[in-house]
Scaffold this motif. Structure first.
Motif: not given
Length: 205
Positions: A56-76
């Motif tokens: 569960l914690r590994a999935l949370l880390v992966a989800a957080g990294a993916y979310l950060l990537w999407r935010v940067i893509r949306a707002a460079p």
């Protein structure tokens, strides 16, 4: 050119610190993330149930990294804040280069003064005598291996060239007046007080 070299060296040093600091930060983040994930394991359970917390914690880390990537893509434009923050953290994490002390230059050894060496020979030749003829002095020096091809005139010329006074009409020991050296007229040896001696014989009138 010198100023450009200094600027280039400073930039190179800063880039090296950024690279080193970034590597340290990645290592710290990776180590802490791994430790956090491993802390989710249940020691009171076995099998898959015990590892569910880690998964569960590994999935949370992966989800957080993916979310950060999407935010940067949306707002460079966020990178204008994230990159300086990362660089600042990397520079703080990198160890500061300690300036190596410049090697101390060995003090230059002063070349020996030839006059000092000659004065030592003269005082050695005089011994306890207040004065000495140049002919006797030359004989003494030649017995010690100095000036074997010199004449009395050569010896006189060398003494006068070194600023050592030569008495032109010395009379001592009941002999005829001739050129010689007088202890009282000689400069003192380096590091020694002027040597006292019996009164020098007066030059012949």
């Amino acid at each position: 050119m010198k100023r450009a070299a200094v600027i280039w060296a400073a930039r190179t040093a800063t880039a090296q610190r950024l690279a080193t600091g970034s590597s340290i930060l990645f290592g710290r983040i990776g180590a802490r993330t791994t430790a956090w994930i491993r802390a989710g394991r249940r020691e009171d359970l076995t099998g898959l149930a015990a590892a569910l917390g880690c998964i569960l914690r590994a999935l949370l880390v992966a989800a957080g990294a993916y979310l950060l990537w999407r935010v940067i893509r949306a707002a460079p434009a966020l990178l204008w804040a994230l990159v300086p923050a990362w660089c600042w953290a990397a520079l703080r994490a990198a160890p500061r280069a300690t300036a190596e002390p410049a090697p101390e230059e060995a003090p230059e050894e002063a070349e020996p003064d030839p006059r000092d060496a000659v004065l030592r020979l003269l005082y050695e030749a005089l011994g306890d005598r207040p004065a000495m003829y140049l002919s006797d002095l030359l004989q003494h020096l030649q017995e010690k291996g100095h000036g074997t091809a010199w004449s009395v005139a050569d010896l006189r010329a060398r003494l006068e060239a070194l600023g050592i006074p030569v008495e032109m009409r010395l009379k001592t020991g009941g002999r005829n007046a001739s050129r010689g050296i007088v202890r009282a007229q000689l400069p003192p040896l380096p590091g020694h007080a002027p040597q006292e001696a019996s009164p020098a014989p007066s030059p012949a009138a």
